[in-house]
Design an enzyme around this catalytic site. Structure first.
Site, PDB file in Angstrom:
ATOM      1  CG  HIS A   1      88.956  50.361 118.791  1.00  0.00           C
ATOM      2  ND1 HIS A   1      87.769  50.191 119.465  1.00  0.00           N
ATOM      3  CD2 HIS A   1      89.093  51.706 118.614  1.00  0.00           C
ATOM      4  CE1 HIS A   1      87.211  51.366 119.667  1.00  0.00           C
ATOM      5  NE2 HIS A   1      87.995  52.307 119.168  1.00  0.00           N
TER       6      HIS A   1
ATOM      7  CG  ASP B   1      83.271  48.950 122.935  1.00  0.00           C
ATOM      8  OD1 ASP B   1      83.655  48.605 121.798  1.00  0.00           O
ATOM      9  OD2 ASP B   1      82.240  48.530 123.479  1.00  0.00           O
TER      10      ASP B   1
END
Length: 424
Positions: free
Chosen positions: A396, A400
């Site tokens: 992450h 995204d």
């Protein structure tokens, strides 16, 4: 007589030290040229150290689990002639590596529960005489297999190098025992309270370190999507029926590799490595797919290089070749490094959902779950379809959530409409 000293070799690529994983010989053993003496572990691969001479082992230079510098004394062998070591420079003998003892612990009696104790094998296959406390050579997977079958490993004759017990030896032991078994079945139900301590060394230690490093450094998140694989399974069956005899059988994996290649054209941020120390993301044009493979020494990730330039059958052949090399411990360092994205699958044991751990410094890993037939509603009708989940994880810090979902949706579309895999 003289002494021939074998030093820890330079494995290459700037490696200064390696871990001594396992000895295949002990002090006093007679060895021949090209016999494997020890396994050593680099950051990526297990490497066999063969003997360049005939002779008798007189000293071992380390113990399993010990990290040794390149150039340090690995083993000393007594040979005919002068050897390669002057008498004044002879190293002090090192005792054989101690074996972690089996610890038997008294356990308080408790009422019976639903889970029955493992039965001890009653078969008496081709046995080999070993001392009660002698630990035969065997991989962790073979030891677990023997425990599950209730076989005392010290009774099994090993057919591998230096008498190593293989899975085939366990099967041979059972097969021979079944033909000769005469003991009543009731004798199989014996309570067991023994425990075995296994030192975490070699490949298992490397795997533990990499998994811990990945979960501590990356910000993992997983995304699961359901895919209808009925059409692509029909295509796979058709291609195998038509070309299987001449080109080889296709599994689902080469189709998944192809889907990755096509989807990555629109999502290049997934085919990347992240150097978190330098704060640099490197996106690559070449698609080097790591294919997670289980071996007797643990999980390995051989790499299908330039998957973007391979056909289905080329990918299938390379996956098979690399998997066999990894399982047999023959995969080279180059074959186990350099991946840009990883594909992991447990095949028929794939379960419904999994949470794969990233193969750092990569930023995406695609996990394949098992295929099951389920009733689905298609155009208002309930029909039986072959369904499969993709359980994938992403970093992450780099990827995204929306991009990850769109990437997996793209793979889903390609697999559900397999003709699009080949439309340029």
């Amino acid at each position: 007589m003289g002494t021939h000293v074998i030093k820890m070799p330079d494995i290459g690529e700037g490696i200064a030290e390696v871990e001594l994983s396992q000895w295949h010989v002990k002090v006093g053993d007679l060895v021949v040229e090209d016999q494997v003496l020890a396994d050593v572990m680099t950051d990526k691969a297990m490497v066999d150290i063969p003997s360049p001479v005939h002779g008798k082992v007189i000293a071992l230079g380390g113990q399993p689990g010990e990290v040794m510098a390149v150039g340090s004394v690995l083993i000393s062998i007594e040979v005919e002639g002068a050897g390669n070591l002057k008498e004044s420079a002879a190293p002090a003998p090192v005792k054989e590596a101690p074996v972690a003892p089996k610890v038997e612990v008294a356990v308080e009696s408790k009422p019976a529960v639903a889970a029955a104790p493992r039965p001890a094998a009653v078969c008496q296959g081709p046995m080999v005489a070993r001392e009660a406390d002698e630990r035969p050579l065997a991989s962790p997977a073979v030891r677990k297999h023997a425990l599950d079958l209730g076989i005392q490993l010290r009774l099994v004759r090993g057919s591998g190098p230096a008498g190593r017990v293989l899975h085939e030896d366990l099967e041979a032991y059972l097969a021979q025992g079944q033909s000769n078994a005469s003991a009543p079945a009731a004798a199989a139900y014996v309570q067991r309270n023994d425990e075995e301590q296994i030192q975490v060394i070699g490949m298992r230690r490397k795997i533990a370190q990499r998994m811990q490093d990945a979960t501590q450094r990356a910000a993992h998140f997983s995304y699961v999507e359901e895919i209808d694989v009925t059409a692509i399974e029909e295509l796979r069956a058709h291609l195998n029926e038509k070309h299987g005899a001449s080109r080889g059988k296709l599994t689902l994996l080469p189709f998944l590799v192809r889907a990755l290649v096509v989807a990555l054209r629109d999502f290049p941020q997934m085919n990347a490595r992240y150097d978190d120390e330098a704060q640099v993301i490197t996106r690559l044009g070449a698609v080097h797919v790591g294919v997670a493979t289980q071996s007797d020494v643990g999980l390995m990730v051989p790499v299908v290089r330039h998957a973007e330039a391979r056909s289905l059958w080329d990918s299938a052949a390379e996956i098979s070749r690399l998997a066999n090399a990894a399982r047999n411990g023959k995969a080279s360092r180059d074959e186990l490094s350099g991946s840009t994205i990883t594909l992991t699958s447990l095949g028929a044991l794939g379960g419904i959902v999994s949470t794969p751990v990233l193969n750092l410094p990569e930023v995406a890993i695609v996990g394949v779950n098992k295929i099951v037939e389920r009733p689905m509603v298609v155009k208002g009708q309930v029909v039986i379809r072959k369904m499969m989940n993709l359980s994938s994880s992403f970093d992450h810090r780099v990827v995204d959530g929306m991009d990850a979902a769109l990437f997996i949706q793209a793979i889903r579309g390609l697999l559900e409409q397999p003709a699009t895999l080949f439309v340029e």
